[in-house]
Design an enzyme around this catalytic site. Structure first.
Site, short mmCIF file in Angstrom:
data_model
loop_
_atom_site.label_atom_id
_atom_site.label_comp_id
_atom_site.label_asym_id
_atom_site.label_seq_id
_atom_site.Cartn_x
_atom_site.Cartn_y
_atom_site.Cartn_z
N ASN A 136 0.85 -1.20 0.15
CA ASN A 136 -0.23 0.02 0.11
C ASN A 136 0.76 1.46 0.07
OD1 ASN A 136 -2.30 -1.30 0.27
ND2 ASN A 136 -2.01 -1.68 2.32
N CYS A 137 2.33 1.30 0.33
CA CYS A 137 3.01 2.42 0.40
C CYS A 137 3.79 2.59 -1.21
CB CYS A 137 4.12 2.11 1.08
SG CYS A 137 5.35 3.14 1.39
N SER A 138 3.47 3.66 -1.72
CA SER A 138 4.25 3.97 -3.11
C SER A 138 5.61 4.10 -3.01
CB SER A 138 3.59 5.33 -3.41
OG SER A 138 4.04 6.29 -2.72
N ARG A 169 6.45 -0.01 -3.24
CA ARG A 169 6.06 -0.26 -4.36
C ARG A 169 7.38 -0.05 -5.34
NH1 ARG A 169 1.16 1.61 -3.47
NH2 ARG A 169 1.31 2.99 -5.04
#
Length: 67
Positions: free
Chosen positions: A11-13, A16
């Site tokens: 969920n963390c850009s 990712r």
């Protein structure tokens, strides 16, 4: 090539993006989704020692579970 572990939050850009870079470079990875399989206290202490950081300096403190 050395094997690395990434503690990943899908969920963390930033997480990712980091994972994508490492995969593009074909780094031999172990991916740990730490929200599904949290590290033990011993592992957090080990990481703290290796990073020369306090856990509060590398733990996401803006997550609801932290507060």
């Amino acid at each position: 090539m050395a094997k690395f572990t990434i503690y990943h939050n899908p969920n963390c850009s930033k997480s990712r993006a980091t994972l994508e870079i490492l995969q593009e470079k074909q780094v031999d990875l172990t991916i740990v989704e730490y929200l599904k399989t949290p590290p033990s206290l011993a592992k957090i202490k080990e990481l703290s020692d290796k990073l020369a950081l306090k856990p509060s300096e590398f733990i996401r403190n803006k997550e609801a579970t932290y507060t």
